[in-house]
Design a protein around this motif. Structure first.
Motif, PDB file in Angstrom:
ATOM      1  N   PHE A  51     116.218 130.925  99.648  1.00  0.00           N
ATOM      2  CA  PHE A  51     116.981 130.043 100.514  1.00  0.00           C
ATOM      3  C   PHE A  51     118.441 130.473 100.462  1.00  0.00           C
ATOM      4  CE2 PHE A  51     113.525 127.019  99.089  1.00  0.00           C
ATOM      5  CZ  PHE A  51     112.759 127.230 100.220  1.00  0.00           C
ATOM      6  N   ASP A  52     118.971 130.898 101.610  1.00  0.00           N
ATOM      7  CA  ASP A  52     120.333 131.418 101.663  1.00  0.00           C
ATOM      8  C   ASP A  52     121.372 130.337 101.913  1.00  0.00           C
ATOM      9  OD1 ASP A  52     119.407 134.020 101.273  1.00  0.00           O
ATOM     10  OD2 ASP A  52     119.198 134.379 103.412  1.00  0.00           O
ATOM     11  N   ALA A  53     121.118 129.470 102.849  1.00  0.00           N
ATOM     12  CA  ALA A  53     122.066 128.402 103.182  1.00  0.00           C
ATOM     13  C   ALA A  53     121.312 127.314 103.926  1.00  0.00           C
ATOM     14  CB  ALA A  53     123.212 128.927 104.046  1.00  0.00           C
ATOM     15  N   ALA A  54     121.823 126.101 103.842  1.00  0.00           N
ATOM     16  CA  ALA A  54     121.226 124.994 104.588  1.00  0.00           C
ATOM     17  C   ALA A  54     122.310 123.952 104.844  1.00  0.00           C
ATOM     18  CB  ALA A  54     120.071 124.365 103.820  1.00  0.00           C
ATOM     19  N   GLY A  55     122.171 123.283 105.946  1.00  0.00           N
ATOM     20  CA  GLY A  55     123.138 122.250 106.275  1.00  0.00           C
ATOM     21  C   GLY A  55     123.221 122.032 107.766  1.00  0.00           C
ATOM     22  N   PHE A  56     124.429 121.727 108.216  1.00  0.00           N
ATOM     23  CA  PHE A  56     124.653 121.377 109.613  1.00  0.00           C
ATOM     24  C   PHE A  56     125.488 122.458 110.295  1.00  0.00           C
ATOM     25  CE2 PHE A  56     124.638 117.314 107.179  1.00  0.00           C
ATOM     26  CZ  PHE A  56     123.364 116.912 107.558  1.00  0.00           C
ATOM     27  N   PRO A  57     125.036 122.960 111.444  1.00  0.00           N
ATOM     28  CA  PRO A  57     125.811 123.971 112.167  1.00  0.00           C
ATOM     29  C   PRO A  57     127.238 123.484 112.432  1.00  0.00           C
ATOM     30  CG  PRO A  57     123.631 123.758 113.132  1.00  0.00           C
ATOM     31  CD  PRO A  57     123.777 122.642 112.136  1.00  0.00           C
ATOM     32  N   GLY A  58     128.186 124.377 112.190  1.00  0.00           N
ATOM     33  CA  GLY A  58     129.590 124.036 112.380  1.00  0.00           C
ATOM     34  C   GLY A  58     130.216 123.302 111.212  1.00  0.00           C
ATOM     35  N   ARG A  59     129.397 122.900 110.237  1.00  0.00           N
ATOM     36  CA  ARG A  59     129.915 122.161 109.080  1.00  0.00           C
ATOM     37  C   ARG A  59     129.619 122.865 107.766  1.00  0.00           C
ATOM     38  NH1 ARG A  59     128.150 115.888 110.264  1.00  0.00           N
ATOM     39  NH2 ARG A  59     128.937 115.787 112.405  1.00  0.00           N
ATOM     40  N   THR A  60     128.686 123.822 107.760  1.00  0.00           N
ATOM     41  CA  THR A  60     128.266 124.492 106.536  1.00  0.00           C
ATOM     42  C   THR A  60     128.672 125.957 106.589  1.00  0.00           C
ATOM     43  OG1 THR A  60     126.376 122.992 106.354  1.00  0.00           O
ATOM     44  CG2 THR A  60     126.306 124.992 105.030  1.00  0.00           C
ATOM     45  N   VAL A  61     129.453 126.399 105.616  1.00  0.00           N
ATOM     46  CA  VAL A  61     129.936 127.778 105.569  1.00  0.00           C
ATOM     47  C   VAL A  61     128.770 128.747 105.409  1.00  0.00           C
ATOM     48  CG1 VAL A  61     131.326 129.427 104.239  1.00  0.00           C
ATOM     49  CG2 VAL A  61     132.170 127.116 104.643  1.00  0.00           C
ATOM     50  N   GLY A  62     128.762 129.777 106.257  1.00  0.00           N
ATOM     51  CA  GLY A  62     127.766 130.838 106.137  1.00  0.00           C
ATOM     52  C   GLY A  62     126.422 130.513 106.736  1.00  0.00           C
ATOM     53  N   LEU A  63     126.308 129.406 107.420  1.00  0.00           N
ATOM     54  CA  LEU A  63     125.036 129.010 108.020  1.00  0.00           C
ATOM     55  C   LEU A  63     124.883 129.677 109.381  1.00  0.00           C
ATOM     56  CD1 LEU A  63     122.561 127.106 107.646  1.00  0.00           C
ATOM     57  CD2 LEU A  63     123.851 125.419 108.958  1.00  0.00           C
ATOM     58  N   SER A  64     123.713 130.267 109.611  1.00  0.00           N
ATOM     59  CA  SER A  64     123.441 130.916 110.892  1.00  0.00           C
ATOM     60  C   SER A  64     122.319 130.183 111.601  1.00  0.00           C
ATOM     61  CB  SER A  64     123.008 132.364 110.657  1.00  0.00           C
ATOM     62  OG  SER A  64     122.615 132.961 111.871  1.00  0.00           O
ATOM     63  N   THR A  65     122.406 130.124 112.915  1.00  0.00           N
ATOM     64  CA  THR A  65     121.343 129.471 113.672  1.00  0.00           C
ATOM     65  C   THR A  65     120.377 130.502 114.269  1.00  0.00           C
ATOM     66  OG1 THR A  65     122.773 129.406 115.618  1.00  0.00           O
ATOM     67  CG2 THR A  65     122.715 127.435 114.223  1.00  0.00           C
ATOM     68  N   THR A  66     120.575 131.790 113.936  1.00  0.00           N
ATOM     69  CA  THR A  66     119.650 132.830 114.391  1.00  0.00           C
ATOM     70  C   THR A  66     119.223 133.686 113.203  1.00  0.00           C
ATOM     71  OG1 THR A  66     121.480 134.339 114.885  1.00  0.00           O
ATOM     72  CG2 THR A  66     120.682 132.984 116.694  1.00  0.00           C
ATOM     73  N   ALA A  67     117.971 134.105 113.203  1.00  0.00           N
ATOM     74  CA  ALA A  67     117.431 134.918 112.120  1.00  0.00           C
ATOM     75  C   ALA A  67     117.939 136.345 112.242  1.00  0.00           C
ATOM     76  CB  ALA A  67     115.909 134.901 112.155  1.00  0.00           C
ATOM     77  N   LEU A  68     118.096 136.987 111.102  1.00  0.00           N
ATOM     78  CA  LEU A  68     118.430 138.406 111.085  1.00  0.00           C
ATOM     79  C   LEU A  68     117.194 139.200 111.465  1.00  0.00           C
ATOM     80  CD1 LEU A  68     120.288 138.447 107.654  1.00  0.00           C
ATOM     81  CD2 LEU A  68     121.339 138.506 109.907  1.00  0.00           C
ATOM     82  N   PRO A  69     117.360 140.408 111.991  1.00  0.00           N
ATOM     83  CA  PRO A  69     116.181 141.230 112.257  1.00  0.00           C
ATOM     84  C   PRO A  69     115.447 141.510 110.951  1.00  0.00           C
ATOM     85  CG  PRO A  69     118.177 142.247 113.139  1.00  0.00           C
ATOM     86  CD  PRO A  69     118.600 141.041 112.354  1.00  0.00           C
ATOM     87  N   SER A  70     114.134 141.554 110.985  1.00  0.00           N
ATOM     88  CA  SER A  70     113.359 141.854 109.781  1.00  0.00           C
ATOM     89  C   SER A  70     113.644 143.270 109.325  1.00  0.00           C
ATOM     90  CB  SER A  70     111.860 141.691 110.052  1.00  0.00           C
ATOM     91  OG  SER A  70     111.566 140.339 110.275  1.00  0.00           O
ATOM     92  N   ALA A  71     113.799 143.430 108.030  1.00  0.00           N
ATOM     93  CA  ALA A  71     114.043 144.756 107.452  1.00  0.00           C
ATOM     94  C   ALA A  71     112.713 145.363 107.008  1.00  0.00           C
ATOM     95  CB  ALA A  71     114.988 144.643 106.272  1.00  0.00           C
ATOM     96  N   THR A  72     112.610 146.640 107.094  1.00  0.00           N
ATOM     97  CA  THR A  72     111.412 147.342 106.623  1.00  0.00           C
ATOM     98  C   THR A  72     111.837 148.440 105.676  1.00  0.00           C
ATOM     99  OG1 THR A  72     111.475 148.821 108.511  1.00  0.00           O
ATOM    100  CG2 THR A  72     110.098 146.849 108.703  1.00  0.00           C
ATOM    101  N   GLN A  73     110.868 149.050 105.024  1.00  0.00           N
ATOM    102  CA  GLN A  73     111.155 150.097 104.042  1.00  0.00           C
ATOM    103  C   GLN A  73     111.870 151.270 104.649  1.00  0.00           C
ATOM    104  OE1 GLN A  73     107.741 151.234 101.792  1.00  0.00           O
ATOM    105  NE2 GLN A  73     107.355 149.163 101.140  1.00  0.00           N
TER     106      GLN A  73
END
Length: 144
Positions: free
Chosen positions: A122-144
C-alpha cells in the motif's frame, strides 16, 4: 518551495502530542515512502530496486540468506527480495488504484497499491487533493 512535496510535508492530527512524539503517521506517500538499504557480498552492488519492499520482506530475505527454516504464521509474511541478489531478476510489478463509492458529498477514498505476485504494497491512501503523493491513476505495469 520544496522540490519534492513528499519530503516536505506537515501532518495535522487531532492529538495533544507535540512534534516528534510517537505519532504513527498518515497514509500519505510522505509517511509510506521509506528508505531501506542492504549491503554486503550477498547483494548486488549499487543496485536501486524499483520494486516495492516492506519490513516483512527484509526479514524474509535475511532468513533465506541465513538459511533459516522459516514457517509462516498467517498470510502477512513478506517475500524474498530476489531482485537484490546476484543474478536476481526484477519481478513483475502490478499497480492498482482502488476507489470507494462517493459519499453523499462526493468525497471518495483512494488507495494506491502495487502487487508483486500475491504480496500487496500500500503506497498511499486518502482523499484526492488532500493527501500528499496520492494518484488517481495506476502506473503502467512493470515487467522483467
Amino acid at each position: 518551495m520544496c522540490g519534492e512535496p513528499v519530503r516536505c510535508t506537515v501532518e495535522i492530527a487531532d492529538t495533544i502530542l507535540q512534534q516528534g512524539q510517537g505519532m504513527h503517521g498518515s497514509f500519505s506517500r510522505a509517511d509510506t515512502w521509506n528508505f531501506m538499504a542492504m549491503q554486503g557480498p550477498d547483494f548486488k552492488s549499487g543496485f536501486i530496486d524499483p520494486a516495492p519492499a516492506s519490513n516483512a520482506d527484509l526479514g524474509r530475505t535475511i532468513a533465506q540468506l541465513m538459511q533459516f527454516d522459516v514457517h509462516d504464521n498467517g498470510t502477512l509474511v513478506g517475500r524474498v527480495l530476489t531482485e537484490t541478489l546476484p543474478n536476481g531478476t526484477l519481478p513483475d510489478i502490478a499497480s492498482r488504484v482502488v476507489t470507494s463509492e462517493p459519499a453523499a458529498n462526493g468525497l471518495v477514498t483512494v488507495l494506491n497499491m502495487q502487487m508483486v505476485g500475491n504480496t500487496r504494497y500500500f503506497d498511499a491512501a486518502g482523499f484526492p487533493g488532500r493527501t500528499v503523493g496520492l494518484s488517481t491513476t495506476a502506473l503502467p505495469s512493470a515487467t522483467q
